[in-house]
Design an enzyme around this catalytic site. Structure first.
Site, short mmCIF file in Angstrom:
data_model
loop_
_atom_site.label_atom_id
_atom_site.label_comp_id
_atom_site.label_asym_id
_atom_site.label_seq_id
_atom_site.Cartn_x
_atom_site.Cartn_y
_atom_site.Cartn_z
CD GLU A 77 11.80 44.28 39.94
OE1 GLU A 77 12.07 43.08 40.05
OE2 GLU A 77 12.51 45.19 40.40
CG ASP A 78 6.98 46.49 38.00
OD1 ASP A 78 7.92 46.58 38.83
OD2 ASP A 78 7.08 46.81 36.81
#
Ligand code: MN
Length: 490
Positions: A77-78
């Site tokens: 996700e990051d």
């Protein structure tokens, strides 16, 4: 800071093989590189969060793939890391788990729900239906029970730094936790997780009530503790005189669960007998019943208050014997009797069975303690009995449903293959009849296209529009078919 957490984690995974431990070490390194330079709103490095979630998973003594996935859960996700990278470094199972956790981020409660929180909301049908749909979606999208457990641990860690977030976000996360995460933890029998999730959300949602409960309960708890320290010594001596080893502890009721109970008892704390309960842990089931006899010969039981959850476990697998007695000086006290295994089950639920060392006991688990999975199965309208535990744990039983959203964030439950027309009819018959087109995730799509889990769908209406008989060729739901037959001009 990160180093200290990493050391704690490495210490906690000593239950795993040396090979597994070294794989976890390289996962920590991978996460450390991926999150390099990233700082959370609390000011702590992002890596700390990954390690904290890993610590929870290791405390549950889960298998090494789950520990690794928990450490890597935010990397896709990051950070620039991809599922493919993870698959080639750590294998398909870890990749599948990380992917599952990432996808669950799309489950959000609707903005229209955000009003002052109250436990009474649960009584409002429409609200409860929405919450239940989101819970189903959560489980359906997880595909594997371990994804759910990682996500619960992730949420628990995030709640601890909630105060750093802007108010709207803070309230949304707290309410989502109360309505989606805590009930799921409860259904999985994860009592400890459930209580932590509730107690971390409670002060954000109802700050005044939270302060009120604490102020009211702290003196009562203190008085009880002193009293129980005395009477438990006496009980322990009596039990051990019968040749049974007993461990006696006492634990205060958690804040939110105490609050709910107070609401049911005129906000009067003197009516609550388990503000602090006595817990007796003995080696065997037979000992449990013997100890119950000893307790009742020492102190008179309150009629109608003996609950035998050993003979009749709760649907989530909870087992224990509860009795309420007039203890010394007539103080009404709840006593819980259980074995160490039942105690672990009460705390960790499904995770207790999934743990590394108990892999061999999966078969036994299915027959005796999987009542919780029946609860999950009841969520589905057509209950299909799973052939074996592995299948049940894979949570495949939702494979014929998808869950999508309105632009306002309301969740809608549809069969696989459903189209924007099915969605429009599920929202409202009039919306279906006037459907002229659809945008899915902000892109125009054909009304014949199949929707996917997590899609956000906006229906474009034409007030003068009419359904077409032609739609019958591709719609999936009975409701859409019926409505089209009724309203389409022929
Ligand atoms: Mn996270």
């Amino acid at each position: 800071m990160s180093q200290r957490l990493a050391d704690a984690l490495l210490k906690r995974i000593s239950y795993l093989s040396a090979g597994a431990q070294s794989k976890i070490k390289s996962a920590i390194q991978f996460a450390s590189n991926a999150h390099e330079g990233q700082i959370r709103l609390s000011g702590a490095p992002q890596l700390n969060h990954a390690l904290e979630v890993g610590l929870y998973i290791a405390e549950l003594r889960l298998d090494s793939d789950t520990v690794i996935a928990s450490i890597l859960h935010d990397t896709v996700e990051d950070t620039p890391a991809t599922i493919k990278d993870i698959k080639s470094r750590f294998g398909a199972t870890v990749a599948k788990l990380v992917d599952g956790v990432t996808k669950l981020d799309s489950i959000r409660i609707s903005k229209t729900w955000l009003k002052p929180f109250s436990p009474q909301y649960k009584q409002v049908d429409r609200y409860e239906n929405q919450a239940e749909t989101l819970r189903k979606m959560f489980v359906a999208m997880s595909k594997d029970i371990r994804v759910v457990i990682i996500k619960l641990a992730d949420r628990l860690c995030n709640l601890k730094t909630l105060s750093f977030l802007p108010e709207v976000k803070r309230l949304r996360i707290a309410q989502e936790t109360m309505d989606i995460y805590a009930p799921i933890a409860n259904r999985l029998g994860m009592g400890e997780f459930r209580c932590e999730l509730e107690d971390l959300s409670f002060p954000h949602l109802m700050p005044k009530e939270y302060k009120w409960v604490k102020k009211l309960a702290i003196p009562a708890i203190e008085a009880r503790r002193k009293y129980l320290a005395r009477v438990s010594k006496k009980l322990k001596i009596l039990i051990e005189r019968q040749g049974v080893d007993a461990e006696i502890t006492y634990r205060a009721k958690r804040w939110y669960s105490l609050y709910i109970k107070l609401l049911k008892h005129d906000r009067d704390i003197s009516k609550i007998y388990d503000v602090v309960a006595l817990r007796v842990i003995v080696p065997s089931v037979e000992d449990c019943y013997n100890v119950l006899g000893i307790i009742h010969s020492l102190w008179k039981p309150l009629p109608g208050r003996i609950k035998d959850y050993i003979a009749l476990p709760k649907p989530n697998g909870y087992r224990s014997i509860h009795t309420t007695v007039f203890a010394d000086n007539g103080v009404i006290t709840e006593v819980q009797v259980r074995t160490p295994k039942m105690d672990r089950q009460a705390e960790f639920g499904i995770a207790a069975h999934w743990s590394y060392k108990e892999k061999g006991s999966m078969k036994k688990l299915r027959k005796t303690q999987l009542t919780w999975i029946n609860e999950l199965l009841r969520w589905q309208s057509k209950v299909q009995k799973s052939k074996d535990v592995k299948e049940a744990l894979a949570l495949d039983f939702f494979s014929d449903r998808i869950f999508v959203f309105t632009p306002q964030g309301d969740a809608v439950d549809l069969p696989v293959g459903a189209t924007p027309i099915d969605f429009a009819y599920a929202v409202h018959t009039a919306v279906g009849n006037q459907c002229a087109g659809a945008r899915v995730n902000d892109k125009m799509v054909s009304i014949t296209s199949a929707l996917k889990n997590g899609d956000i769908i906006e229906i474009i209406k034409n007030r003068k529009g009419k359904p077409k008989l032609d739609w019958l060729r591709f719609v999936k739901t009975e409701h859409a078919k019926e409505s089209i037959r009724k309203a389409a001009p022929r």
